[in-house]
Design an enzyme around this catalytic site. Structure first.
Site, PDB file in Angstrom:
ATOM      1  N   HIS A   1       1.307   1.410   9.783  1.00  0.00           N
ATOM      2  CA  HIS A   1       1.093   0.273   8.871  1.00  0.00           C
ATOM      3  C   HIS A   1       0.542  -0.916   9.643  1.00  0.00           C
ATOM      4  O   HIS A   1       1.021  -1.233  10.721  1.00  0.00           O
ATOM      5  CB  HIS A   1       2.417  -0.102   8.192  1.00  0.00           C
ATOM      6  CG  HIS A   1       2.251  -1.056   7.050  1.00  0.00           C
ATOM      7  ND1 HIS A   1       1.975  -2.394   7.244  1.00  0.00           N
ATOM      8  CD2 HIS A   1       2.292  -0.867   5.710  1.00  0.00           C
ATOM      9  CE1 HIS A   1       1.874  -2.981   6.049  1.00  0.00           C
ATOM     10  NE2 HIS A   1       2.052  -2.071   5.104  1.00  0.00           N
TER      11      HIS A   1
ATOM     12  N   CYS B   1      -3.001  -0.590   4.116  1.00  0.00           N
ATOM     13  CA  CYS B   1      -2.346  -1.580   3.253  1.00  0.00           C
ATOM     14  C   CYS B   1      -3.360  -2.682   2.956  1.00  0.00           C
ATOM     15  O   CYS B   1      -3.686  -3.492   3.827  1.00  0.00           O
ATOM     16  CB  CYS B   1      -1.105  -2.144   3.931  1.00  0.00           C
ATOM     17  SG  CYS B   1      -0.255  -3.379   2.917  1.00  0.00           S
TER      18      CYS B   1
ATOM     19  N   HIS C   1      -1.345   1.592   0.474  1.00  0.00           N
ATOM     20  CA  HIS C   1      -0.608   0.525  -0.216  1.00  0.00           C
ATOM     21  C   HIS C   1      -1.647  -0.310  -0.940  1.00  0.00           C
ATOM     22  O   HIS C   1      -2.528  -0.891  -0.299  1.00  0.00           O
ATOM     23  CB  HIS C   1       0.121  -0.383   0.787  1.00  0.00           C
ATOM     24  CG  HIS C   1       1.308   0.258   1.418  1.00  0.00           C
ATOM     25  ND1 HIS C   1       2.076  -0.391   2.360  1.00  0.00           N
ATOM     26  CD2 HIS C   1       1.877   1.475   1.232  1.00  0.00           C
ATOM     27  CE1 HIS C   1       3.072   0.400   2.727  1.00  0.00           C
ATOM     28  NE2 HIS C   1       2.962   1.538   2.075  1.00  0.00           N
TER      29      HIS C   1
ATOM     30  N   ASP D   1       1.861  -2.064  -3.988  1.00  0.00           N
ATOM     31  CA  ASP D   1       2.660  -2.750  -2.982  1.00  0.00           C
ATOM     32  C   ASP D   1       3.292  -3.973  -3.643  1.00  0.00           C
ATOM     33  O   ASP D   1       3.302  -4.089  -4.866  1.00  0.00           O
ATOM     34  CB  ASP D   1       1.768  -3.102  -1.786  1.00  0.00           C
ATOM     35  CG  ASP D   1       2.523  -3.068  -0.466  1.00  0.00           C
ATOM     36  OD1 ASP D   1       3.735  -2.832  -0.480  1.00  0.00           O
ATOM     37  OD2 ASP D   1       1.900  -3.291   0.575  1.00  0.00           O
ATOM     38  N   HIS D   2       3.799  -4.846  -2.840  1.00  0.00           N
ATOM     39  CA  HIS D   2       4.545  -6.021  -3.331  1.00  0.00           C
ATOM     40  C   HIS D   2       3.961  -6.594  -4.619  1.00  0.00           C
ATOM     41  O   HIS D   2       2.754  -6.728  -4.759  1.00  0.00           O
ATOM     42  CB  HIS D   2       4.519  -7.145  -2.286  1.00  0.00           C
ATOM     43  CG  HIS D   2       4.822  -6.674  -0.916  1.00  0.00           C
ATOM     44  ND1 HIS D   2       4.583  -7.420   0.199  1.00  0.00           N
ATOM     45  CD2 HIS D   2       5.338  -5.498  -0.473  1.00  0.00           C
ATOM     46  CE1 HIS D   2       4.934  -6.742   1.262  1.00  0.00           C
ATOM     47  NE2 HIS D   2       5.393  -5.569   0.895  1.00  0.00           N
TER      48      HIS D   2
ATOM     49  N   TYR E   1       9.700  -6.689  -4.450  1.00  0.00           N
ATOM     50  CA  TYR E   1      10.035  -5.322  -4.849  1.00  0.00           C
ATOM     51  C   TYR E   1      10.709  -5.217  -6.217  1.00  0.00           C
ATOM     52  O   TYR E   1      11.575  -4.382  -6.438  1.00  0.00           O
ATOM     53  CB  TYR E   1      10.867  -4.638  -3.757  1.00  0.00           C
ATOM     54  CG  TYR E   1       9.999  -4.270  -2.580  1.00  0.00           C
ATOM     55  CD1 TYR E   1       9.161  -3.160  -2.638  1.00  0.00           C
ATOM     56  CD2 TYR E   1       9.949  -5.064  -1.434  1.00  0.00           C
ATOM     57  CE1 TYR E   1       8.322  -2.833  -1.588  1.00  0.00           C
ATOM     58  CE2 TYR E   1       9.111  -4.750  -0.371  1.00  0.00           C
ATOM     59  CZ  TYR E   1       8.304  -3.625  -0.462  1.00  0.00           C
ATOM     60  OH  TYR E   1       7.471  -3.305   0.573  1.00  0.00           O
TER      61      TYR E   1
END
Ligand SMILES: [Mn+2]
Length: 361
Positions: free
Chosen positions: A207, A245, A272, A317-318, A331
């Site tokens: 990552h 990501c 991501h 992702d977030h 999350y």
């Protein structure tokens, strides 16, 4: 594609698995064992338990995020071989449970860093924000305080109390470590681990740094195209891959993400998918996933992934905190669910458009 969602386990996540099963099109979970510290061996029994939980809701455990790397490995101390052996044992145990993807990172101390966990947007949703100007005038040790004071009681992976207690020792461990040293320590690790990954068929994805530039003078080696190219060349194997990501890499406008996907695509093992909004120099927030909500062109990114033939595990992702939800910052269920469905929509449209243009030829 395997449309997945990150889940922290029945004890660590506020979202019931059954809710995730209700997200349209979702079929995979990227899970973790939250009780495991970096360097621990994950036993077959513990992995099986997680897998059984996931499968009992009709979902598949498609990967692990993350199996954390012990600092002895990253700093290259003399204890590292013991921890590398443990890592290899964990990979073997995951393979025994038929888990084929492991995400990891090689970042000293700060896996991810934000300066505001509940930044209020104009529409009264909340986003995570990072502002370099805040950390520039701050000793690294104060980051823990800054983060934990905003966590609203949620456990934040990477910012655990146990790590805070050891913080000064950790900082000292990296005192003389340059980027070159860190890279060589990664090389040492990959040269031992990747042959086992090949043997048991478990792919790794490293990552990138979040944010993708240096903070607190600590070395960072997963910031940009050159860094990632260098890493996949260490061991030229599809098992030595990248977790692409878009939000982490995209926080630096100098990173041309489309070009990066074309150059790294054959070695992207995990995606991501998220957007970020630039707020100034080295300052950004995590927005909703849609192109119109942030600074990245998510359509172009999905198109590049399709062009490269990516068909692995992808997850939103977030997300923001919306609709009054109380969840771990980044999350929550709602915004990430919207992100997943949006990504699936882009993908369907791109595939069908291509099919139609083929048929009309
Ligand atoms: Mn990420």
């Amino acid at each position: 594609m395997k449309w997945a969602f990150r889940w922290y386990g029945s004890e660590g996540d506020s979202i019931p698995l059954q809710y995730l099963k209700q997200i349209p099109g979702l079929n995979g979970i990227v899970g973790t064992l939250l009780n495991k510290l970096p360097g621990d061996v994950w036993s077959v029994e513990e992995i099986r338990k997680l897998k059984t939980d996931v499968e009992s809701c009709g979902l598949e455990l498609v990967g692990i995020e993350s199996v954390a790397i012990h600092d002895a490995i990253k700093a290259g101390t003399k204890e590292r071989n013991r921890y590398i052996d443990n890592y290899i044992q964990t990979i073997r145990n995951l393979a025994k449970c038929d888990i084929r993807l492991v995400c990891y990172s090689f970042k000293p101390i700060f896996g991810w860093a934000k300066t505001e966990l509940f930044y209020k947007n104009d529409d009264k949703s909340y986003s995570l924000v990072f502002d370099q100007a805040v950390v520039e005038n701050m000793p690294a040790s104060e980051m823990f305080q800054l983060i934990s004071s905003q966590s609203k009681g949620f456990r934040l992976p990477g910012w655990e109390e146990e790590r805070l207690k050891k913080f000064n020792d950790l900082m000292r461990l990296y005192d003389d470590i340059t980027e070159e040293d860190l890279f060589n320590n990664l090389k040492y690790f990959l040269e031992k681990v990747i042959p086992v990954c090949e043997e048991v068929d478990v792919r790794l994805g490293i990552h990138p740094d979040d944010p993708p530039w240096e903070i607190f003078g600590l070395p960072r080696i997963t910031k940009n195209l050159n860094d990632l190219k260098r890493i996949i060349e260490i061991v030229d194997s599809p098992y030595n891959g990248i977790t692409f990501c878009t939000g982490a890499l995209g926080a630096n406008p100098d990173n041309n993400l489309v070009q990066m996907i074309y150059e790294l695509g054959h070695r992207i093992n995990f995606v991501h998918f998220r957007n970020v909004g630039y707020m100034g120099h080295q300052k950004f927030k995590e927005t909703a996933h849609e192109t119109s909500c942030g600074s990245l062109d998510m359509y172009q990114l999905m198109k590049a992934l399709v062009d490269c033939g990516f068909d692995g595990v992808i997850r939103p992702d977030h997300g923001r905190s919306i609709w009054g939800e109380s969840a771990m910052p980044g999350y929550g269920l709602y915004d990430r669910a919207l992100g997943s469905v949006y990504a699936q929509g882009l993908y369907e449209a791109i595939l069908k458009e291509r099919q139609e243009s083929k048929e009309s030829m």
